[in-house]
Design an enzyme around this catalytic site. Sequence first.
Site, short mmCIF file in Angstrom:
data_model
loop_
_atom_site.label_atom_id
_atom_site.label_comp_id
_atom_site.label_asym_id
_atom_site.label_seq_id
_atom_site.Cartn_x
_atom_site.Cartn_y
_atom_site.Cartn_z
N ARG A 1 47.86 9.13 34.03
CA ARG A 1 47.12 9.67 32.88
C ARG A 1 47.28 11.18 32.78
NH1 ARG A 1 42.95 6.18 30.38
NH2 ARG A 1 43.36 4.13 31.23
N TYR B 1 40.61 -7.86 30.04
CA TYR B 1 40.16 -7.29 28.75
C TYR B 1 40.10 -8.37 27.68
CZ TYR B 1 40.55 -2.64 30.75
OH TYR B 1 40.38 -1.52 31.52
N ARG C 1 42.63 12.87 27.74
CA ARG C 1 41.45 13.53 27.18
C ARG C 1 41.03 14.81 27.90
NH1 ARG C 1 37.70 8.30 27.02
NH2 ARG C 1 39.04 7.86 28.79
N ASP D 1 49.47 2.46 25.65
CA ASP D 1 48.35 1.89 26.38
C ASP D 1 48.68 0.45 26.77
OD1 ASP D 1 45.49 2.61 27.17
OD2 ASP D 1 45.28 0.58 26.42
N ARG E 1 45.01 13.92 18.97
CA ARG E 1 44.33 12.66 18.66
C ARG E 1 43.54 12.80 17.36
NH1 ARG E 1 39.65 9.34 19.00
NH2 ARG E 1 39.78 7.62 20.48
O1 1CP Z 1 49.79 10.11 30.57
C1 1CP Z 1 49.35 8.95 30.61
O2 1CP Z 1 49.28 8.28 31.67
C2 1CP Z 1 48.87 8.35 29.33
C3 1CP Z 1 49.37 6.99 29.02
C4 1CP Z 1 48.37 5.87 29.34
C5 1CP Z 1 48.48 4.89 30.33
C6 1CP Z 1 49.57 4.78 31.39
C7 1CP Z 1 47.18 5.59 28.62
C8 1CP Z 1 46.66 6.40 27.51
N1 1CP Z 1 46.64 4.43 29.11
C9 1CP Z 1 47.40 3.99 30.17
C10 1CP Z 1 47.21 2.77 30.96
C11 1CP Z 1 45.92 2.05 30.93
N2 1CP Z 1 45.08 1.82 29.87
C12 1CP Z 1 45.38 1.37 32.05
C13 1CP Z 1 46.07 1.26 33.39
C14 1CP Z 1 45.90 2.48 34.21
C15 1CP Z 1 44.51 2.66 34.77
O3 1CP Z 1 44.02 1.80 35.52
O4 1CP Z 1 43.94 3.73 34.46
C16 1CP Z 1 44.18 0.78 31.66
C17 1CP Z 1 43.24 -0.04 32.51
C18 1CP Z 1 43.99 1.07 30.28
C19 1CP Z 1 42.89 0.59 29.40
C20 1CP Z 1 42.24 1.72 28.70
N3 1CP Z 1 42.76 2.35 27.62
C21 1CP Z 1 41.06 2.39 29.07
C22 1CP Z 1 40.16 2.04 30.25
C23 1CP Z 1 39.04 1.17 29.81
C24 1CP Z 1 38.17 0.77 30.99
O5 1CP Z 1 38.12 -0.42 31.31
O6 1CP Z 1 37.54 1.65 31.58
C25 1CP Z 1 40.87 3.43 28.16
C26 1CP Z 1 39.75 4.42 28.10
C27 1CP Z 1 41.97 3.39 27.25
C28 1CP Z 1 42.26 4.35 26.16
C29 1CP Z 1 43.25 5.38 26.50
N4 1CP Z 1 44.54 5.09 26.94
C30 1CP Z 1 45.23 6.27 27.12
C31 1CP Z 1 44.35 7.35 26.78
C32 1CP Z 1 44.70 8.81 26.79
C33 1CP Z 1 43.12 6.78 26.40
C34 1CP Z 1 41.90 7.52 25.88
C35 1CP Z 1 41.80 7.28 24.42
C36 1CP Z 1 41.10 8.37 23.67
O7 1CP Z 1 41.76 9.32 23.25
O8 1CP Z 1 39.89 8.25 23.51
#
Ligand code: 1CP
Length: 356
Positions: free
Chosen positions: A34, A164, A38, A84, A47
């Site tokens: 990540r 999910y 954010r 994502d 965003r």
């Molecule tokens: O630089 C990077 O790594 C960004 C690319 C990326 C990746 C590899 C994003 C952007 N998401 C992910 C993978 C991801 N998404 C995972 C696997 C990694 C991990 O365990 O952290 C998971 C579980 C998700 C699901 C997801 N998407 C969540 C978590 C929800 C939970 O259960 O807590 C969230 C908050 C998102 C949204 C998201 N994805 C990525 C970003 C930057 C965001 C935030 C969105 C926003 O701007 O509000």
Amino acid sequence: MSSGSTPSANIANTLMLRAFTDERLPRPPVWLLRQAGRYLPEYRATRAKAGGFMDLCRSPSFCAEVLLQPLERYKLDAAIVFSDILTIPDAMGLGLSFGVGEGPKLAHPLQDEASIAALRVPDVSSLQYVFDAVAECKRALTQNGVQSVPLIGFSGSPFTLACYMVEGAGSQNDFATTRRMMLQRPDLLERVLAANEQIATDYLAQQAHAGANALMLFDSWGGVLSPAQYERFSLASMRRIIATLKARLPNVPIILFSKGAAHSFAAMAAAGADALHVDWQSDLSLARAAAGKQITLQGNFDPLLLTTDVETIQRTVGETFTSFDAKHRYIANLGHGITPDAKPELVAALVNAIRA
Ligand code: 1CP
């Protein structure tokens, strides 16, 4: 890695790809889970420009813009495609949405037999916007025909996607709805897993065809399972995905991350991946002992470090690398994703301490 069209052709910084070989490196490569996101004000600005998170993901040029943001600030040795894991449930028609500052929501979770019977594996072409984002991210990394750092593509694991899809959101109770289905109707969960396995395999292969130099499987919630459940409901499908990808794309390294499943490092190491990602609740030396010397390890600094101070970060990195050989088959990273409250200047401190 074999010769021919290796994934390192025309890449200036190959340190991360060399960490998948037997070579001793001058220093460990480093990238961060990540690393775009954010915690960066410039990400929040992009965003807002895009409208919403999925609008951002659907725009290859915005994806490339946020991909470059952390690379402009920090000396990182790899980039991960901006997208994502929930693109797959979205393509299955489960009604994905994200509110500002909120986690994902699915309007049509799979909580009964009828909805699971109706589940269809989407055509991989419905995810073309992701492959376009991969290609655009690669173009953004490339100048005069030379790509600066390797680009990593990724997918959620079949089990983590199912969490999910059944729950309809993230979880405060270790995905109890999903686990209850697993206990009462394992056949239903297995139908969801089979659909996810099929699409995740093609999804990863298409990302490699679009230019990803390595692939990562995120099994973020495999750790809510017992070792036997983990083998049956999570690792088994990942093992098949890896075998299929290795047959189709033998030169593309694959990184496997099951968070919270340290009990199964040996089984993971035998699953055919090139690297295991280690979470911060485990230990690199324990992982090395269980997984053996022939696999690359990636991880495992606590993301919480990025809310502490420079001295704490330098001390932790120093201690970690006195007890662990960081120059052989190792990629420095966090044990899980950067949190929104991480301080950008402490991310710099961590990257610099690792490089020193
Ligand atoms: O630089 C990077 O790594 C960004 C690319 C990326 C990746 C590899 C994003 C952007 N998401 C992910 C993978 C991801 N998404 C995972 C696997 C990694 C991990 O365990 O952290 C998971 C579980 C998700 C699901 C997801 N998407 C969540 C978590 C929800 C939970 O259960 O807590 C969230 C908050 C998102 C949204 C998201 N994805 C990525 C970003 C930057 C965001 C935030 C969105 C926003 O701007 O509000």
